[in-house]
Design a protein around this motif. Structure first.
Motif, short mmCIF file in Angstrom:
data_model
loop_
_atom_site.label_atom_id
_atom_site.label_comp_id
_atom_site.label_asym_id
_atom_site.label_seq_id
_atom_site.Cartn_x
_atom_site.Cartn_y
_atom_site.Cartn_z
N ARG A 287 1.05 -1.10 0.14
CA ARG A 287 0.03 -0.02 0.03
C ARG A 287 1.01 1.16 -0.06
O ARG A 287 1.89 1.34 0.93
CB ARG A 287 -0.91 0.08 1.39
CG ARG A 287 -1.90 1.32 1.26
CD ARG A 287 -2.64 0.95 2.52
NE ARG A 287 -3.81 0.14 2.16
CZ ARG A 287 -4.86 0.47 1.73
NH1 ARG A 287 -5.01 1.81 1.34
NH2 ARG A 287 -5.93 -0.34 1.51
N PHE A 298 3.58 0.46 2.81
CA PHE A 298 3.37 -0.48 3.67
C PHE A 298 3.32 -2.17 2.87
O PHE A 298 2.80 -2.03 1.80
CB PHE A 298 2.02 -0.33 4.30
CG PHE A 298 1.83 0.74 5.18
CD1 PHE A 298 2.02 0.73 6.38
CD2 PHE A 298 1.62 2.03 4.57
CE1 PHE A 298 1.73 1.71 7.34
CE2 PHE A 298 1.37 3.09 5.44
CZ PHE A 298 1.50 2.94 6.86
N ASP A 300 2.03 -5.71 3.17
CA ASP A 300 1.00 -6.45 4.20
C ASP A 300 0.63 -5.66 5.47
O ASP A 300 0.59 -6.08 6.80
CB ASP A 300 1.66 -7.86 4.63
CG ASP A 300 1.35 -8.67 3.31
OD1 ASP A 300 0.57 -8.38 2.49
OD2 ASP A 300 2.10 -9.83 3.61
N GLY A 301 0.62 -4.17 5.44
CA GLY A 301 0.41 -3.62 6.63
C GLY A 301 1.46 -3.21 7.65
O GLY A 301 1.36 -2.43 8.39
N ALA A 302 2.85 -3.74 7.42
CA ALA A 302 3.90 -3.29 7.82
C ALA A 302 4.71 -2.31 7.16
O ALA A 302 4.77 -2.30 6.02
CB ALA A 302 4.67 -4.48 8.23
#
Lengths: 368, 507
Positions: A287, A298, A300-302
């Motif tokens: 993202r 990001f 996987d959200g990290a």
């Protein structure tokens, strides 16, 4: 004069360097479109052709008492395309400060060695017939005029002069640097949507400690690599050698999100984000958060990269940089991250231009 | 006294009651327990969450797509149960990321703070939340008036737990997956007595263990469904009984109509309007179907009629089913007499039920008009008699039967009794079966000994010897006056003995 494709130190900027400078400047400000490309390039090339090459000097190579001033373009690039410069705006802006301070500037340097600002610094040096310093205040592009290494070193941006394409000008003097940007923004629309800015008048001695060295020759070198259209993998390796950049991931754009969310009022931008499905590797979902530039990536959200890191997208099919307004779902891109100059990772630097300033209250991955 | 379960509530249970019942849920594992609800305003708060927490994001932690992605990642790191977020923040890619991280994501429209408070109440009192769920289910069940509707509600509410209503080994409604035995699945049965019925139906549920729903809870939910099911049953039986009587009377009228005025030109009679009120079609090409038990035993019980109707009319609700004699009549009406594709499909789907109920099926030819229908009915009945030879599930088309159908009508049992009286010596002989078989083979072959020996697989001399012995017992089939009678007798005895078990010594 340097050979085409030459990468290394150079002591002057010639007509042949103009396309490379433009491409390199774009690498350090990936949000900017190509609206001005031909007009600005031909303007600068004409100047260099008539006035001869502009000497490019290291800050250490200039006597410390030499008065120096930085220039840049303030406002929107598309406004500049609509209302092109008459040609004397930057010279006029410098002359105003010279009159005010009763000095004669012996060198010019770019406020940011990125965007068109990098090229107008060469224009100004050619018009004033003074050398250009191989240094700048940002080492990339940031949004506000006090986001500079000089500001962090206590150099005031004022007195500064902004001259619009209408021929009108604004002279600003403030005790606190950050106020200057506010006052200027209020005037930029009035003077034509963009303005030529001359700011941070100081001496070469101060700039030895306050400016970021080598950034102009760096964009010339990066530009030459980018012009030499080659295989994306090879290009990333070569860029890495000069800029320290590396590829975070290669992926396909899955979605462009334009969400209206609360945005930080100090930075003029509309937030949106880009969702990319990684090809190969772990198949992560990336993202990419966009403001006026890419501010965070990001996986996987990290959080794996964030401002002040410089993140840019490389269009794999064309082997060229992708500007943020040209992205479409389905495009295959490389996400590149380049570390910014070290000064931006200091606590004050992070506070000023880090992710917090873009409304993302997460710790920077380089500081965890 | 049963004590309500005090186990922590699961995500699946929470998602079934308000306020989450109306939310968009993407549950990675409905069996995940939820021990606590946390309203997270900052990422710092998220980092302090302990496992099995359901986290509701708001404010700074819910500012955009990136914040949800980051929260999902933290939730995954902290082994949280689920992330709840308002719709403004969640996009399609967030759902994809949640699936990738195997993290449950719930998208809500309500205010996150209100919702978090309600959820916290439910999580702290799981028994109350379960009771709420049962009450909701009872409400839903009460709204259902049909058996399928009741099973539909059960299967919807008990996610991952298939439920079926079973009667006599046949699934009447619901998911037949409930009957398949699998490891880590416990089957739960609740008996459902239809009103005034001896045999009971069973509600069967296959509960995965360990699973989202506790076994005793599923059982109480099944019991909750029982009254609705009984009511639905009574209603449908009432309906079915009325309809069956109606159809029977109507068919009787139709038959009288066909028989009365001009039997010689039956095609001219038009179908009366009341036939179409029943949904019946009598048109150009009427092809009758006769469903009959393999072993007829008088008029079938209304329950069997009910079951046969249910499976025969699955997908063909307008096809009639009229109980008549020891079987059921149905027919299919089409414009093209050669178009049998619909009928073939229906027969194929019905086959399983035919085997389960031990039925055979006869199909008549296509004839026009009411008179033609009656003719087709007669043909279908004949064909069904022939089909009995092939056992349960057999289908016989009259087109392929021909005159042989006459044999199917022979009262073999009665004829065999005649043999007991007339051919006393033969019936007392130990090798009577071989003798009768041999005589029948010779008669079938038109007197040719070589053909008969070939068919029997014995030597010609053996055939000769057996014929000589048969003659001694009175099987004098060469005499023209006795030939037909003896042929019929042998046929009856042979078919009777071949039906009986091989080791049975006569009867």
């Amino acid at each position: 004069m340097t050979q085409a494709g030459y990468v290394g130190a150079s002591s002057s900027i010639t007509v042949d360097d103009v396309p490379a400078l433009y491409e390199g400047a774009k690498f350090y400000s990936p949000a900017v479109g190509d609206a001005n490309k031909s007009s600005i390039n031909s303007w600068l090339a004409g100047l260099l052709d008539r006035n001869g090459p502009v000497p490019l000097l290291k800050v250490e190579g200039v006597p410390p008492e030499t008065p120096c001033v930085s220039v840049c373009v303030l406002g929107s690039g598309s406004a500049m395309a609509d209302l092109p410069p008459a040609g004397d705006e930057f010279e006029l802006a410098v002359r105003q400060i010279e009159r005010l301070q009763r000095v004669s500037f012996g060198a010019v340097y770019p406020l940011a060695a990125a965007t068109i600002s990098a090229l107008v610094a060469v224009v100004t040096a050619a018009q004033l017939k003074v050398p250009l310093l191989d240094a700048d205040g940002m080492g990339r592009a940031f949004a506000l005029i006090h986001h500079t290494a000089m500001h962090l070193s206590g150099v005031s941006p004022t007195p500064l002069a902004a001259v619009g394409p209408t021929g009108e000008s604004v002279l600003v003097e403030v005790p606190a640097g950050p106020r200057a940007d506010r006052m200027l923004r209020a005037n930029v629309d009035t003077v034509g949507g963009w303005a030529a800015l001359a700011a941070y008048p100081t001496t070469a001695g101060v700039l030895r400690r306050a400016a970021l060295p080598g950034t102009v020759s760096r964009i010339a070198n990066v530009g030459r690599l980018l012009l030499d259209r080659t295989d994306p993998d090879l290009l990333v390796t070569r860029l890495g050698a000069i800029t320290g950049c590396r590829r975070l991931a290669r992926g396909r754009i899955a979605e462009l999100e334009h969400l209206s969310r609360p945005s930080d009022v100090t930075i003029p931008a509309h937030p949106s984000s880009l969702v990319v499905d990684e090809i190969g590797g772990l198949g992560r979902q990336l993202r990419i958060e966009l403001r006026s530039e890419i501010v965070a990536v990001f996986a996987d959200g990290a959080l794996i990269a964030g401002a002040p890191d410089l993140m840019c997208l490389l269009d794999v099919s064309r082997g060229a940089l992708a500007t943020l307004d040209s992205l479409e779902p389905g495009d295959v891109i490389d996400v590149l991250v380049t570390p910014a100059d070290a000064v931006w990772y200091s606590p004050r630097g992070i506070e000023m231009v880090g992710m917090g300033s873009h409304g993302i209250p997460l710790a920077h991955p380089r500081r965890r | 006294m049963r004590h309500p379960s005090t186990l922590p509530i699961t995500l699946g249970e929470l998602a079934r009651i308000q306020p989450l019942a109306g939310a968009e849920t993407h549950l990675a594992d409905p069996a995940r327990k939820v021990e606590q609800v946390v309203l997270a305003e900052t990422f710092e708060r998220l980092r302090r969450c302990t496992p099995h927490v359901l986290v509701v994001l708001h404010d700074e932690a819910a500012t955009g797509g990136w914040s949800l992605a980051s929260a999902l990642h933290l939730a995954w790191e902290r082994n949280l149960s689920a992330v709840v977020v308002s719709r403004a923040v969640a996009g399609g890619s967030s759902v994809a990321l949640a699936e990738r991280l195997n993290m449950s994501l719930i998208v809500i429209d309500e205010d996150p703070i209100d919702l978090a408070l309600q959820l916290a109440g439910q999580v702290s009192a799981p028994a109350a939340a379960r009771a709420l769920r049962q009450a909701r289910l009872a409400e839903l069940l009460a709204e259902q008036t049909g058996i399928r509707g009741v099973l539909g509600v059960l299967n919807r509410e008990l996610q991952q737990v298939p439920v079926a209503l079973v009667m006599g080994g046949v699934v009447i409604a619901g998911q037949s997956a409930a009957l398949t035995e699998r490891p880590q699945v416990r089957q739960i049965e609740v008996e459902v007595h239809a009103p005034g019925e001896r045999s009971a139906a069973r509600l069967v549920a296959a509960v995965p263990v360990p699973g989202p729903a506790a076994v005793d809870q599923v059982e109480s939910l099944l019991r909750l469904a029982r009254p609705s099911l009984q009511a639905a049953w009574a209603l449908s039986r009432l309906d079915a009984a009325t309809r069956a009587a109606h159809e029977q009377a109507a068919f009787g009228l139709l038959r009288r109509l066909a028989g009365e005025p001009t039997p010689s030109e039956p095609a001219e009679i038009e179908a009366p309007s009341w036939a179409s009120e029943l949904g019946w079609q009598v048109g150009e090409a009427n092809r009758a179907v006769w469903l009959a038990p393999v072993r007829p035993s008088g008029e079938p019980a209304p329950e069997i009629t009910f079951l046969v109707r249910a499976s025969w009319q699955r997908g063909h609700t307008t096809w009639p089913l009229v109980a008549e004699g020891d079987g059921w009549i149905s027919w299919h009406s089409a414009a093209d007499p050669d178009d049998v594709s619909a009928l073939r499909r229906a027969l194929a789907t019905f086959r399983e039920s035919a085997v389960a109920h031990r039925l055979v099926i006869g199909v008549g030819r296509a004839h026009a008009g009411v008179g033609g229908l009656m003719r087709s009915v007669a043909e279908a009945r004949l064909a069904a008699h022939v089909a009995r030879e092939d056992g349960p599930g057999a289908v016989q088309w009259f087109d392929q039967v021909g005159a042989n159908a006459a044999l199917a009508w022979l009262p073999t049992t009665e004829i065999a009794q005649v043999a007991d009286l007339c051919l006393e010596d033969l019936m007392a002989a130990r090798d009577r079966a071989a003798l009768v078989q041999t005589v029948l083979a010779v008669l079938d072959a038109g007197g040719s000994l070589s053909q008969a020996s070939q068919q029997l697989g014995v030597h010609r001399n053996t055939v000769l010897a057996r014929l000589a012995r048969a003659r001694q017992f009175g099987l004098t089939f060469e005499e023209p006056g006795q030939r037909l009678a003896l042929h019929v007798l042998c046929y009856a005895l042979a078919s009777l003995w071949s039906d009986a078990t091989p080791d049975a010594d006569g009867h």
